[in-house]
Design a protein around this motif. Structure first.
Motif, PDB file in Angstrom:
ATOM      1  N   MET A  78       6.455   0.463   2.756  1.00  0.00           N
ATOM      2  CA  MET A  78       6.464   2.087   2.526  1.00  0.00           C
ATOM      3  C   MET A  78       5.529   2.180   1.481  1.00  0.00           C
ATOM      4  SD  MET A  78       9.913   3.476   4.235  1.00  0.00           S
ATOM      5  CE  MET A  78      11.136   2.310   3.512  1.00  0.00           C
ATOM      6  N   ARG A  82       2.526   4.910   1.045  1.00  0.00           N
ATOM      7  CA  ARG A  82       2.476   6.022   0.279  1.00  0.00           C
ATOM      8  C   ARG A  82       1.152   5.917  -0.720  1.00  0.00           C
ATOM      9  NH1 ARG A  82       1.285   9.834  -0.825  1.00  0.00           N
ATOM     10  NH2 ARG A  82       2.257  11.384  -2.192  1.00  0.00           N
ATOM     11  N   ARG A  86      -2.252   6.406   2.463  1.00  0.00           N
ATOM     12  CA  ARG A  86      -2.087   7.783   2.849  1.00  0.00           C
ATOM     13  C   ARG A  86      -3.422   8.600   2.609  1.00  0.00           C
ATOM     14  NH1 ARG A  86       3.324  11.197   2.127  1.00  0.00           N
ATOM     15  NH2 ARG A  86       3.904   9.348   3.249  1.00  0.00           N
ATOM     16  N   PRO A 187       5.943  14.608  12.023  1.00  0.00           N
ATOM     17  CA  PRO A 187       5.527  14.388  10.639  1.00  0.00           C
ATOM     18  C   PRO A 187       4.777  13.123  10.475  1.00  0.00           C
ATOM     19  CG  PRO A 187       8.054  13.882  10.924  1.00  0.00           C
ATOM     20  CD  PRO A 187       7.592  14.369  12.141  1.00  0.00           C
ATOM     21  N   GLN A 189       2.740  11.758   8.505  1.00  0.00           N
ATOM     22  CA  GLN A 189       2.952  10.873   7.214  1.00  0.00           C
ATOM     23  C   GLN A 189       4.028  10.064   7.200  1.00  0.00           C
ATOM     24  OE1 GLN A 189       1.969  13.859   4.141  1.00  0.00           O
ATOM     25  NE2 GLN A 189      -0.315  13.608   4.533  1.00  0.00           N
ATOM     26  N   ARG A 190       5.444  10.873   7.575  1.00  0.00           N
ATOM     27  CA  ARG A 190       6.524  10.218   7.325  1.00  0.00           C
ATOM     28  C   ARG A 190       6.441   8.894   8.382  1.00  0.00           C
ATOM     29  NH1 ARG A 190      10.165  14.452   6.856  1.00  0.00           N
ATOM     30  NH2 ARG A 190      11.176  13.902   8.662  1.00  0.00           N
ATOM     31  N   MET A 193       4.620   6.156   7.201  1.00  0.00           N
ATOM     32  CA  MET A 193       5.204   5.478   6.242  1.00  0.00           C
ATOM     33  C   MET A 193       6.358   4.408   6.883  1.00  0.00           C
ATOM     34  SD  MET A 193       7.025   7.029   3.103  1.00  0.00           S
ATOM     35  CE  MET A 193       6.971   6.613   1.428  1.00  0.00           C
ATOM     36  N   MET A 194       7.176   5.137   8.105  1.00  0.00           N
ATOM     37  CA  MET A 194       7.993   4.193   8.398  1.00  0.00           C
ATOM     38  C   MET A 194       7.580   2.857   9.293  1.00  0.00           C
ATOM     39  SD  MET A 194      11.011   6.667   9.874  1.00  0.00           S
ATOM     40  CE  MET A 194      10.110   8.306  10.106  1.00  0.00           C
TER      41      MET A 194
END
Lengths: 293, 256, 253, 357
Positions: A78, A82, A86, A187, A189-190, A193-194
């Motif tokens: 993660m 980030r 990203r 979402p 981006q989230r 990340m996951m």
């Protein structure tokens, strides 16, 4: 003769499961981001080293080690998303691929610099012991059966996740059309990340499963290069495909190593993948959809 | 009734190209507002700026009194503002049903989602027939229907529609506008509509703006706009032949 | 000899019959329009003509010979097309896009091009001159050197038409030429279609939803529904055909 | 900012757009030709490497940057070129002939790889070329009788028309000349119908074929041209290092070659050359930076970490590559003092599935 073939088959299946696990990591990231993570093998290696540290230095039991390695790697995954991925979200796939190549270099370099990890080869103790099972004249290590069993369980879980869970579907949606995903309130981006956390966790799990078979070493990640053909063979983006591809490559290697001259074993995987791609350009389970105009 | 959506002096650009040069408009609660304009005038950019796909360089976007400019698109959707994008923005490798489920991503009420799913299947029976097919295999018009249906599943309070009739047959275009009116009248959904088919748009709209080269140049009620000479000529295609004849002669000359 | 004929054309994808035994003929020099509800198989027919899909039955013939091979063979025979969803070369300028349209008129070999012989330069200048004619016709001059990726939808639509015209086709397939255009731009499109027919002698086969445009430019219209022909005739005849009204136009309300 | 008023169709076609360009490229040529008299032997040797990698980079750029076909197997073409050259030289074949053979043989192999690759896209193509790389590497290792297996092969200095190019300067001029020729050839291709067809395939295969571009022919052609240039690079490389073994042509080499293209900037010939320079200079910078790092850290590890970090940082901050950065700096000075901050502002970008291309 039959016993021997069976023996080779089982050895191949066990090795194939390992390939399949690494291939799964590739497929996961691909399904969710459409990029190929060239650092997958190295993440696996890093996960194995964390497991090793927990097992030998902290003296934790096997299951705790697995959990520890998965957690640490998930957090690292993660974090990587980030910090590194990203900023290039939405850029062409190839850009991201090059970044993952860079991540691979960094991980490999760092591992050699950590005291106690270094460049030596380590063995990771497992609770499965050295027991063997005899089936029809073939001798199979309990360790190998454990590897096969755990791989199967993981695959089933992931398959269900992508098929039915809302988050799993959303991950695929995001990869297929980021813009539309934003319009739907996903979402992005989230979710991204996951997916990196998930895939790093799977890599750690694979690394620990692989440890008894391949030993923990800073170049262990190069197994990723074998897992590539496995993922492609099955059809990139297909979870069952990764498994089938891994198994085929494992079995082919096992037989080629025994029956053919030296050297063939190492290229067998690549010859097979070329041959299959000639017949099926999108692998065995790959989607054959073409663009609609 | 107050304004649910307000734009004040919004400027947006694609890199160095400025697409919006200070757009201000108001969308009252429960109304249908349309934005007319030529290709490239900035209509789609306006919608994208509202829904957070593009961050404006200057100006404010207020949704229910709160400034939302520059916010991530998913937070704007959660607030109840959903855009139906132009063209075929579907998830091509997911089934039609999964596409629709993604429309309801932000919702937690399973029963409500099931109800709304039945509702959009009622609007577009073809989607029910094709529920298991990959969305990428639908025809262009069917993908358009899917995009509209998917947005409705978010149960938004405001819908931004970008060319809902693009590529649809005359019959379906009528049906789409009926649906727009229905969700507006029956559910009180506020609609901001961008549409090339100005006839239809002005028929359903309570209020209209005309956007040219990134600026609002005219605004009035839908009915009054439809009466204006300029609008009739440029957006409704009712014009005298004289100007055309001249251009035609020029064109012939250029070709030889 | 029929100019262009489709006989008993059929195709199925998986279990779905997309086009089911469609036959029609297009005469040289006419504007022939296919209408029908969404998903009726109109674009599929275009893709079958372009040899992007393989038909399960039937044949397509152009100027007396069957169309066969790969999509580029169709282009070489003098059939050009536009796409419903605009398929331009995004990372190239308008000029370069149109020049690719000239590909079938290429006469120089790779070896000559590597050395860029005077012959190559002359050929390039000739191609360029041909493209400029199209630019003049479609009034694209001030977009000539713009990247396609940054152009508004309406202009891209015209660029795509220009690219098809640059191939100097004998038959042009237009897939929803007016979708996404405003009345003024649609008007231009109507003039260009008439120009193609009258001035350039190009036969036009198009799919279109805007019935004003259809009745204005078409000589004959074919109506499809669910992959089958439901009506054929003049625009007025087809528009008043009950099955067409029912499936496609919708009743007046 | 310079505005070009176009008065002639020829202006779009010709080699130099305006006098300024001709001046700067002329100056560059003069500096490069004078280099052996200006720089140390070590730098000159590095410049030879830059030229060699630039030729390979140009070849790969044609395939990846202009035709949009990914290859993770270019080290194999490099190997084909290098071994062909080594073998022919040992048989006494003159250089002009042997390097041509290296190019042609690599091109032939390129066609063999290109043909099955016609149906493959994206990741599948990448893996197929990767597999090809591994197989070629293995063949070279095992085919002891011809290639010397893992013992490798030695090469002598290039003998050009009877004169041995033993000095650094003479070999440098050879590399420079071939680089210039490669650039010119690619510029010529790219301003002709063939180059346009390549770009068309990259942007939309389906509409390229509907415009009459024979996909199979042009994709294979792109593979062949790219492989030929890489083969030439391989032949020069073999002479430069004078000793070749299979380990020099592994997958990691292929990845390094792709790095040239990415770092340089996809879709620009300048980028290929800049990327080559970068990849040669980088290890020097890393070894210089090593003095500032903690004692005792293993050298290989440090090198690997620094290389990885530079790659990552570079891509994050300059996804358009070195050439993109150069354009920005140039624009800044050209429009000074009217540079608008938003000119190169990054837009939010949205990815769409490439599986459906």
């Amino acid at each position: 003769m039959l016993g021997q073939s069976l023996q080779l088959l089982f050895a191949g299946v066990a090795q194939g499961c390992v390939y399949a696990l690494v291939a799964l990591g590739f497929v996961l990231i691909y399904k969710a981001t459409e990029t190929v993570n060239f650092a997958q093998g190295d993440m696996m290696m890093l996960g194995a080293f964390f497991g090793l540290t927990a097992a030998t230095i902290l003296g934790w039991p096997y299951w705790a080690t697995i959990l520890f390695a998965i957690t640490v790697m998930a957090v690292i995954g993660m974090g990587l998303e980030r910090v590194v991925l990203r900023p290039v979200l939405g850029y062409p796939t190839f850009t991201v691929v090059m970044i993952t190549i860079g991540i691979g270099y960094v991980i490999r370099g760092i591992v050699t610099m950590v005291p106690g990890w270094g460049t030596e080869t380590h063995a990771l103790p497992t609770p499965f012991g050295n027991g063997v099972v005899r089936i029809g004249g073939a001798v199979i290590a309990v360790e190998q059966i454990a590897v096969i069993g755990m791989t199967a369980a993981l695959v089933a879980a992931l398959f269900l996740f992508f098929r039915f869970a809302k988050l799993g579907v959303a991950m695929q949606a995001t990869s297929q059309n980021q813009l539309a995903a934003y319009y739907m309130g996903i979402p992005v981006q989230r979710v991204n990340m996951m997916i990196w956390g998930l895939s790093a966790g799977v890599a750690a799990f694979g690394g620990i499963l692989l440890a008894p078979v391949a030993f923990v070493h800073s170049n262990m990640g190069f197994i990723g290069l074998k897992a590539f053909p496995a993922a492609v063979l099955g059809g990139f983006g297909s979870v069952p495909g990764a498994i089938v591809g891994g198994l085929i490559i494992g079995i082919v290697e096992s037989f080629a190593g025994f029956h053919l001259a030296e050297g063939f074993k190492d290229v067998a995987a690549y010859v097979v993948v070329l041959a299959v791609l000639l017949v099926r350009p999108s692998g065995i389970f790959g989607e054959t959809v073409s663009k609609k105009v | 009734m107050g304004a649910v959506l307000e734009l004040a002096n919004v400027e947006s650009s694609y890199g160095p190209v400025q697409a919006l040069r200070g757009v201000s408009l108001t969308v009252p609660e429960g109304k249908i507002v349309t934005v007319l304009g030529a290709n490239g005038a900035g209509k789609t950019t306006t919608l994208k700026t509202i829904s957070g796909i593009i961050a404006p360089r200057k100006g404010q976007v207020k949704f229910r009194g709160e400034e939302i400019q520059g916010r991530a698109p998913d937070r704007i959707v959660r607030a109840g503002l959903v855009q139906v994008p132009e063209g075929r923005e579907v998830f091509p490798l997911l089934s039609v049903e999964d596409n629709l489920r993604m429309g309801a991503y932000t919702r937690r009420d399973a029963d409500g989602v099931a109800q709304d799913l039945a509702m959009v299947f009622g609007y577009f029976p073809i989607l029910r027939e094709r529920a298991r097919q990959e969305a990428g295999q639908l025809s262009g018009g069917q993908q358009q229907m899917l995009a509209i249906a998917r947005a409705l599943l978010a149960r938004p309070s405001v819908v931004l529609m970008d060319e809902p009739s693009l590529g649809l047959s005359p019959k379906l275009t009528k049906e789409i506008f009926d649906i727009i009116l229905r969700i507006n009248r029956e559910r009180g959904v506020t609609i901001l509509l961008v549409e090339q088919n100005a006839h239809m748009a002005l028929k359903v709209a309570d209020y209209g703006y005309v956007l040219e080269v990134g600026r609002i140049v005219m605004e009035d009620t839908g009915a009054r706009l439809a009466e204006k000479e300029d609008i009739r000529e440029f957006y409704l295609g009712m014009k005298s032949g004289g100007v055309r004849g001249e251009r035609r002669w020029k064109r012939k000359k250029l070709w030889r | 000899m029929t100019f262009f004929a489709v006989e008993n054309l059929g195709v199925r994808f998986g279990g779905v019959v997309a086009v089911d035994g469609v036959s029609f003929e297009v005469k040289q020099g006419e504007v022939y329009t296919i209408i029908g509800p969404n998903g009726a198989g109109k674009t599929t027919i275009f893709n079958l003509i372009g040899l992007i899909y393989r038909p399960t039955s039937g044949r397509i013939s152009f100027e007396g010979r069957e169309l066969e091979g790969a999509p580029h063979h169709v282009a070489e025979r003098g059939i050009a097309r536009t796409f419903q969803n605009i398929e331009l070369f995004e990372h190239a300028t308008v000029l370069q896009n149109l020049l690719i349209g000239r590909h079938r008129h290429r006469r120089t070999s790779l070896a000559e091009e590597i050395l860029f012989l005077p012959r190559v330069r002359r050929a390039e200048l000739a191609q360029r001159a041909a493209v400029e004619k199209v630019i003049d016709l479609l009034e694209l001059a001030h977009h000539r050197d713009s990247m396609v990726a940054g152009l508004p939808y309406g202009v891209r639509k015209v660029v795509e038409l220009g690219r098809a015209l640059a191939t100097e086709p004998r038959l042009i397939l237009l897939d929803e030429p007016s979708s996404g255009l405003n009345p003024e731009e649609t008007d231009d499109m109507a003039f260009w279609i008439e120009d193609m027919k009258k001035e350039l002698g190009i036969t036009v086969l198009m799919v279109e939803h805007d019935m004003n445009l259809v009745s204005r430019v078409s000589d004959r219209v074919l109506a499809l529904n669910e992959g089958r022909v439901i009506a054929e005739g003049t625009p007025a005849e087809v528009q008043s055909h009950p099955a067409v009204v029912e499936a496609y136009l919708g009743g007046d309300d | 900012m310079r505005f070009l008023f176009k008065t002639d169709y020829d202006q779009d076609i010709r080699l130099f757009q305006h006098g300024g360009q001709m001046f700067w490229y002329g100056l560059l040529a003069v500096v490069l030709i004078a280099a052996p008299f200006l720089v140390s032997e070590y730098v000159l040797s590095q410049m030879q490497f830059v030229c060699i990698y630039a030729i390979v980079g140009l070849g790969l750029m044609l395939l990846v940057g202009y035709t949009g076909q990914i290859s993770l197997g270019h080290a194999a073409f490099l190997a084909v070129g290098a071994y062909t050259e080594a073998l022919l030289q040992s048989k006494g074949v003159p250089f002009v002939l042997s390097i041509s053979c290296a190019a042609l043989f690599a091109a032939a192999i390129g066609v063999i790889v290109g043909l099955p690759a016609l149906r493959l896209k994206g990741i599948y193509l990448a893996i197929a070329t990767l597999a090809f790389n591994v197989i070629v590497e293995e063949i070279i290792t095992r085919w002891d009788a011809v290639t010397g297996g893992s013992r490798g092969m030695h090469l002598k200095a290039v003998q050009l028309f009877g004169y041995p190019l033993t000095s650094d300067a003479s070999f440098y001029y050879l590399c420079l000349a071939l680089t210039a020729l490669a650039c010119l050839a690619l510029i010529n291709i790219l301003r002709s119908p063939t180059g346009r067809a390549f770009v068309a395939i990259r942007d939309s295969e389906i509409s390229a074929s509907c415009m009459g571009v024979n996909l199979a022919k042009y994709k294979t052609m792109s593979f062949a041209l790219s492989a030929a240039l890489t083969g030439v690079g391989g032949a020069l490389y073999a002479h430069k290092v004078a000793f070749i073994t299979p380990e020099q042509f592994t997958l990691l080499t292929s990845i390094e070659l792709v790095t040239i293209v990415i770092i340089g900037g996809i879709g620009s010939l300048h980028g290929a050359v800049l990327g080559a320079a970068f990849i040669i200079v980088l290890p020097q910078l890393i070894s210089m930076a090593k003095d500032f790092l903690p004692e005792g850290a293993p050298a290989a590890g440090v090198q690997s970490v620094v290389f990885g970090l530079i790659l990552i940082t570079f891509i994050i901050f300059e996804p358009l590559g070195l050439y993109g950065r150069w354009i920005k700096i140039r624009t800044y000075f050209q429009v000074f003092p009217f540079y608008r901050r938003g000119t190169f502002q990054r837009q939010r970008a949205y990815l769409k599935s490439e599986r459906l291309r």
